[in-house]
Write a protein that holds these residues in place. Structure first.
Motif, short mmCIF file in Angstrom:
data_model
loop_
_atom_site.label_atom_id
_atom_site.label_comp_id
_atom_site.label_asym_id
_atom_site.label_seq_id
_atom_site.Cartn_x
_atom_site.Cartn_y
_atom_site.Cartn_z
N THR A 36 -2.58 -6.12 -7.54
CA THR A 36 -1.20 -5.63 -7.60
C THR A 36 -0.68 -5.32 -6.20
O THR A 36 0.44 -5.69 -5.84
CB THR A 36 -1.11 -4.37 -8.48
OG1 THR A 36 -1.54 -4.70 -9.80
CG2 THR A 36 0.30 -3.82 -8.53
N ASN A 37 -1.52 -4.69 -5.39
CA ASN A 37 -1.13 -4.36 -4.01
C ASN A 37 -0.88 -5.63 -3.20
O ASN A 37 0.07 -5.68 -2.40
CB ASN A 37 -2.19 -3.50 -3.33
CG ASN A 37 -2.23 -2.09 -3.88
OD1 ASN A 37 -1.28 -1.63 -4.51
ND2 ASN A 37 -3.33 -1.40 -3.66
N ILE A 38 -1.70 -6.64 -3.38
CA ILE A 38 -1.51 -7.91 -2.66
C ILE A 38 -0.16 -8.52 -3.04
O ILE A 38 0.58 -9.00 -2.18
CB ILE A 38 -2.67 -8.88 -2.94
CG1 ILE A 38 -3.91 -8.43 -2.20
CG2 ILE A 38 -2.30 -10.31 -2.52
CD1 ILE A 38 -5.15 -9.26 -2.50
N LYS A 39 0.16 -8.52 -4.33
CA LYS A 39 1.44 -9.08 -4.78
C LYS A 39 2.61 -8.31 -4.16
O LYS A 39 3.59 -8.91 -3.71
CB LYS A 39 1.55 -9.05 -6.30
CG LYS A 39 0.70 -10.08 -6.99
CD LYS A 39 0.81 -9.97 -8.50
CE LYS A 39 -0.14 -10.94 -9.18
NZ LYS A 39 -0.14 -10.78 -10.64
N GLU A 40 2.51 -6.98 -4.15
CA GLU A 40 3.59 -6.17 -3.58
C GLU A 40 3.72 -6.43 -2.08
O GLU A 40 4.84 -6.54 -1.56
CB GLU A 40 3.33 -4.69 -3.84
CG GLU A 40 3.54 -4.28 -5.27
CD GLU A 40 3.26 -2.80 -5.52
OE1 GLU A 40 2.95 -2.06 -4.56
OE2 GLU A 40 3.35 -2.39 -6.70
N ILE A 41 2.60 -6.54 -1.39
CA ILE A 41 2.64 -6.82 0.05
C ILE A 41 3.29 -8.18 0.30
O ILE A 41 4.11 -8.33 1.21
CB ILE A 41 1.23 -6.74 0.66
CG1 ILE A 41 0.77 -5.28 0.71
CG2 ILE A 41 1.19 -7.35 2.06
CD1 ILE A 41 -0.70 -5.11 1.06
N ASP A 42 2.91 -9.18 -0.50
CA ASP A 42 3.51 -10.51 -0.36
C ASP A 42 5.02 -10.46 -0.58
O ASP A 42 5.78 -11.11 0.15
CB ASP A 42 2.87 -11.50 -1.34
CG ASP A 42 1.48 -11.95 -0.91
OD1 ASP A 42 1.14 -11.76 0.28
OD2 ASP A 42 0.75 -12.48 -1.77
#
Length: 82
Positions: A36-42
């Motif tokens: 989830t954090n990776i998606k938000e960062i992207d």
């Protein structure tokens, strides 16, 4: 006596199994949070890149306008001298 030792061993095995299950759940939760954090960062990176591109375009327009204004001023000065 042997019955008590067997019961203790079964209890230890059950306790280890519960600990492993809790550990797996914890690790799965961490993986989900990580994804989830990776998606938000992207998403934030994409948004920031879009904003940077927009600002670069604005700066280019600004620079072009300034160049045009300076050119006009210089042209007027040149015409008034000649």
């Amino acid at each position: 006596m042997i019955g008590i030792l067997i019961a203790l061993q079964i209890n230890n095995v059950n306790s280890l199994n519960q600990q492993r299950k809790a550990e797996k759940e914890y690790l799965l939760s961490l993986r989900t949070e990580f994804n989830t954090n990776i998606k938000e960062i992207d998403e934030f990176l994409s948004m920031n890149n879009s904003q940077i591109s927009t600002l670069e375009n604005m700066l280019e327009l600004f620079d072009n306008n300034i160049r045009d204004i300076v050119s006009l001023i210089l042209l007027k000065k040149y015409k008034t001298k000649h």
